[in-house]
Design an enzyme around this catalytic site. Structure first.
Site, short mmCIF file in Angstrom:
data_model
loop_
_atom_site.label_atom_id
_atom_site.label_comp_id
_atom_site.label_asym_id
_atom_site.label_seq_id
_atom_site.Cartn_x
_atom_site.Cartn_y
_atom_site.Cartn_z
N ASP A 13 -14.60 12.42 58.23
CA ASP A 13 -14.88 11.02 58.99
C ASP A 13 -16.13 11.47 58.38
OD1 ASP A 13 -15.79 8.51 60.17
OD2 ASP A 13 -16.01 10.42 61.67
N ASP A 58 -19.17 8.49 59.24
CA ASP A 58 -20.76 8.54 60.30
C ASP A 58 -20.56 9.30 61.64
OD1 ASP A 58 -21.19 6.64 58.89
OD2 ASP A 58 -20.05 4.59 60.65
#
Length: 253
Positions: free
Chosen positions: A47, A49
């Protein structure tokens, strides 16, 4: 009489202790298995963010465009799970309405800050011949910039694409991207397994959408180095707070 009660109590305590020990052993066994999957993985998906970078891209874009507080409130509501990911993304972007120029200016003036240890970890994975992917609900233009810093090819980036009119004004986002909908990260991993015949894929992230991608991912590693999501910390069988922990796992073998 009291002696029998004491013995019964001891037996009960022993049973509780035995049950606890079994759970601990199961968890240890499960963690050992997960570490083995990570060590032998064909591909690792991150991922972006609050995982690869320290901030949330959409919140930074909102602040830059002068609507930070309103969008942060929308994000909080979305985290409660009362709306779908795509509906929340549509609403937030409808409020921000970023122009092409604003997005480029954000990247040049406030570039995403890499999380400590990620550069070294990605470099080590590359040395081992592991394919590294960035799978994000954030925006392609920002994530591509992050990928460039980590020597990850843009072909290995799966993120949402903003659309602009010829004059650079905001025109929406590409709703056909799998990362634009709930469960999208799992769809990306299924596609990668099918496309490249990967046997073992690991997903690493801070949020519930990352955890939900396992399966089809073979292992999920929860990351709490930037922000701790209570649900993820409680449910993830393997939870880390610094990428050095994974680097160490690779170096010790």
């Amino acid at each position: 009489m009291s002696q029998h009660r004491l013995q019964g109590g001891d037996l009960q305590n022993d049973m509780i202790l035995l049950s606890h020990n079994r759970k601990v052993l199961r968890k240890m066994s499960s963690l050992t298995e997960m570490k083995e999957i990570f060590y032998t993985a064909d591909a690792v998906c991150f991922d972006v963010d609050s995982t690869v970078i320290r901030e949330e891209g959409i919140d930074e874009l909102a602040k830059f465009c002068g609507v930070g507080d309103a969008v942060a409130e929308m994000t909080r509501r979305a985290m409660g799970g009362s709306v779908t990911f795509q509906a929340a993304l549509t609403a937030r972007l409808g409020l921000i309405r970023p122009s092409y120029e604003q997005v480029q200016k954000l990247i040049s003036e406030h570039p995403p800050q890499l999380t400590p240890g990620i550069r070294e970890l990605v470099s080590r994975l590359h040395q081992r011949g592991v394919q590294v992917f960035l799978v994000s609900g954030g925006f392609q233009s920002i994530v591509d910039h992050v990928a460039g810093q980590l020597n990850i090819p843009t072909a290995n980036v799966y993120a949402n694409r903003l659309k602009f009119y010829f004059n650079g004004e905001y025109a929406g986002f590409d709703e056909t991207q799998p990362t634009a909908e709930s469960g999208g990260k799992g769809k990306v991993i299924s596609y990668l397994k099918e496309q490249f015949q990967f046997k073992k894929v690991v997903m690493i992230g801070d949020g519930a959408t990352d955890m939900e991608a396992c399966p089809p991912a073979d292992c999920f590693i929860g990351f709490g180095g930037n922000v701790v999501r209570k649900q993820v910390k409680e449910k993830a069988k393997w939870y880390i707070t610094h990428f050095d922990e994974l680097l160490k796992e690779l170096e010790e073998r």
